[in-house]
Design an enzyme around this catalytic site. Structure first.
Site, PDB file in Angstrom:
ATOM      1  N   HIS A   1       0.797  -1.227   0.000  1.00  0.00           N
ATOM      2  CA  HIS A   1       0.000   0.000   0.000  1.00  0.00           C
ATOM      3  C   HIS A   1       0.836   1.287   0.000  1.00  0.00           C
ATOM      4  O   HIS A   1       0.564   2.232   0.759  1.00  0.00           O
ATOM      5  CB  HIS A   1      -0.950   0.012   1.206  1.00  0.00           C
ATOM      6  CG  HIS A   1      -2.044  -1.009   1.146  1.00  0.00           C
ATOM      7  ND1 HIS A   1      -2.536  -1.526  -0.032  1.00  0.00           N
ATOM      8  CD2 HIS A   1      -2.764  -1.625   2.142  1.00  0.00           C
ATOM      9  CE1 HIS A   1      -3.510  -2.395   0.227  1.00  0.00           C
ATOM     10  NE2 HIS A   1      -3.660  -2.491   1.534  1.00  0.00           N
TER      11      HIS A   1
ATOM     12  N   HIS B   1      -9.728   2.188   0.606  1.00  0.00           N
ATOM     13  CA  HIS B   1      -9.716   1.027   1.499  1.00  0.00           C
ATOM     14  C   HIS B   1     -10.815   1.108   2.566  1.00  0.00           C
ATOM     15  O   HIS B   1     -10.547   0.904   3.756  1.00  0.00           O
ATOM     16  CB  HIS B   1      -8.346   0.903   2.142  1.00  0.00           C
ATOM     17  CG  HIS B   1      -7.993  -0.497   2.547  1.00  0.00           C
ATOM     18  ND1 HIS B   1      -8.812  -1.268   3.338  1.00  0.00           N
ATOM     19  CD2 HIS B   1      -6.921  -1.267   2.254  1.00  0.00           C
ATOM     20  CE1 HIS B   1      -8.239  -2.441   3.521  1.00  0.00           C
ATOM     21  NE2 HIS B   1      -7.093  -2.473   2.866  1.00  0.00           N
TER      22      HIS B   1
ATOM     23  N   GLU C   1     -11.833  -3.374  -2.971  1.00  0.00           N
ATOM     24  CA  GLU C   1     -10.851  -2.397  -3.442  1.00  0.00           C
ATOM     25  C   GLU C   1     -10.647  -2.555  -4.946  1.00  0.00           C
ATOM     26  O   GLU C   1      -9.999  -3.498  -5.393  1.00  0.00           O
ATOM     27  CB  GLU C   1      -9.529  -2.605  -2.719  1.00  0.00           C
ATOM     28  CG  GLU C   1      -9.634  -2.526  -1.213  1.00  0.00           C
ATOM     29  CD  GLU C   1      -8.523  -3.317  -0.530  1.00  0.00           C
ATOM     30  OE1 GLU C   1      -7.352  -2.945  -0.650  1.00  0.00           O
ATOM     31  OE2 GLU C   1      -8.833  -4.341   0.117  1.00  0.00           O
TER      32      GLU C   1
END
Ligand code: GAL
Length: 391
Positions: free
Chosen positions: A138, A212, A352
């Site tokens: 991420h 997210h 996502e």
């Protein structure tokens, strides 16, 4: 009741008033689309973090904070008009400053994992922080979820929202190029929460942005999501290894424990003795897979729908992205969230929309490269049902 029926049933607020629309309970009411800005908190360094509250006439209310560009809450009525907050998050800034679950956050520069924190582009090698050993996750230790974005209100004829911008300098978290990112969150009266992302660079780089949000349609902190029913319009996933890095091949899920092409309770197969489920959550099993969408690039195609039979709430996903990471919060462990509520293991799911994990190292996957002069775009819509309630 089908979605079309519901939409036709309540066409406009004025019509609803005439026929006597059901009334809402809870604290969410707006006479028209509205957006308001308030101070959410200040960082230890004294920087202000703003909160933008988006409201529509159907009783939806969405809060976005400039820290991480995070969705801080999503209030939605159920089939009886009872409003609940279906997004996990925190009441105050500290939760976001010190949390590591990415609640509601914008994820960048690269959503999901890059193997061993390394990739090569145009003959040059790049090294990223390893924050999920042995991989980079991420966007690294200080990704877009930990940045304060600049926010301004959007007041359009049919939607309200917030436009967030962030400048990520060349080399930040190891990624090349000065990257300028804009994210627009908008809410309309059809209960569409739409996210439009764009980015430009001055050097060749890789980009993969997502949001997210962790959803629990029964209300955040209201137990596990195992009885909620998931449908994902994808016949395949990208198969992963034990560190959740794609092997490079896809796997047909039809008829397997990972098959969500027909609506299936999330808990129905989660404990199955399936190697992929065990890679995602070694002890108890879990979903954490990139579903390869059957209609990549088609924003009008239904990519996924999750329904909570008890409350009657549902969320649908529409996206122009090729993949959808379906994650059942396998790493959550009794996090103390909003309103004193506890978010347990499997207490939420995330949908996502994004490019495939580790694409910079996977020549067979759709490219995530962005070159100077090009513009990165992604659009994802979360549509909330039912839409029967109008003030
Ligand atoms: C998801 C990812 C999971 C986990 C989670 C954050 O996007 O698929 O493996 O890293 O984020 O805890």
């Amino acid at each position: 009741m089908t979605q079309d029926f519901m939409r036709n049933f309540i066409g406009a607020a004025s019509l609803a008033a005439l026929i006597g629309a059901p009334s809402l309970t809870g604290d969410v009411r707006a006479a028209s689309l509205a957006v308001a800005e308030t101070l959410f908190g200040k960082t230890p360094g004294g920087e202000a973090v703003q909160l933008f509250r988006l409201e529509n006439v159907r009783g939806m209310q969405v809060n976005i904070i400039t820290y991480g560009g995070a969705v801080q809450s999503i209030k939605v009525p159920d089939k009886n008009g009872h409003v609940a907050d279906v997004a996990l998050g925190f009441d105050n800034l500290d939760g976001y400053l010190y949390g590591d679950a990415y609640f509601g956050a914008l994820i960048g520069r690269y959503a999901n994992r890059i193997a061993n924190g390394k990739f090569a582009l145009e003959g040059k090698s790049y090294t990223l922080p390893i924050n999920n050993p042995p991989n980079s996750l991420h966007g690294g230790t200080d990704g877009f979820d930990k940045q304060i974005w600049a926010g301004s209100k959007i007041q359009a004829p049919n939607a309200v929202g917030v436009e967030l911008t962030h400048f990520s300098p060349n080399g930040q978290m190891g990624y090349p190029g000065d990257l300028t990112v804009t994210v627009r969150y908008t809410l309309d009266n059809d209960n569409d929460l739409r996210i439009d992302y764009s980015a430009v660079t001055d050097q060749s780089t890789v980009v993969n942005l997502t949001n997210h949000t962790y959803f629990n349609l029964a209300g955040a902190g209201n137990g596990a999501i195992l009885d909620q029913i998931a449908m994902i319009n994808a016949d395949r996933i990208t198969r992963v290894n034990s560190t959740l890095i794609p092997t490079g091949s896809t796997m047909d899920v039809i008829g397997t424990d990972l098959d969500l092409t027909t609506p299936t309770a999330i808990g129905a197969h989660i404990h199955a003795d399936n190697q992929q489920l065990k890679f995602a959550e070694p002890k108890e099993g879990g979903y954490d897979f990139n579903y390869v969408l059957n209609n990549p690039g088609d924003l009008s195609a239904l990519a996924a729908r999750v329904t909570d039979p008890q409350s009657g709430r549902a969320v649908e996903v529409y996206t122009d992205q090729p993949g959808l990471q379906f994650y059942t919060s396998n790493f959550l462990n009794d996090v103390h969230g909003k309103d004193g509520r506890i978010y347990p293991h499997w207490g939420a799911f995330a949908l996502e929309a994004q490019h495939f994990p580790d694409s910079p190292n996977q020549p067979g996957f759709p490219s995530t490269e962005l070159k100077p002069g090009e513009k990165y775009h992604q659009t994802t819509i979360y549509r909330f049902l039912p839409t029967t309630f109008v003030k």
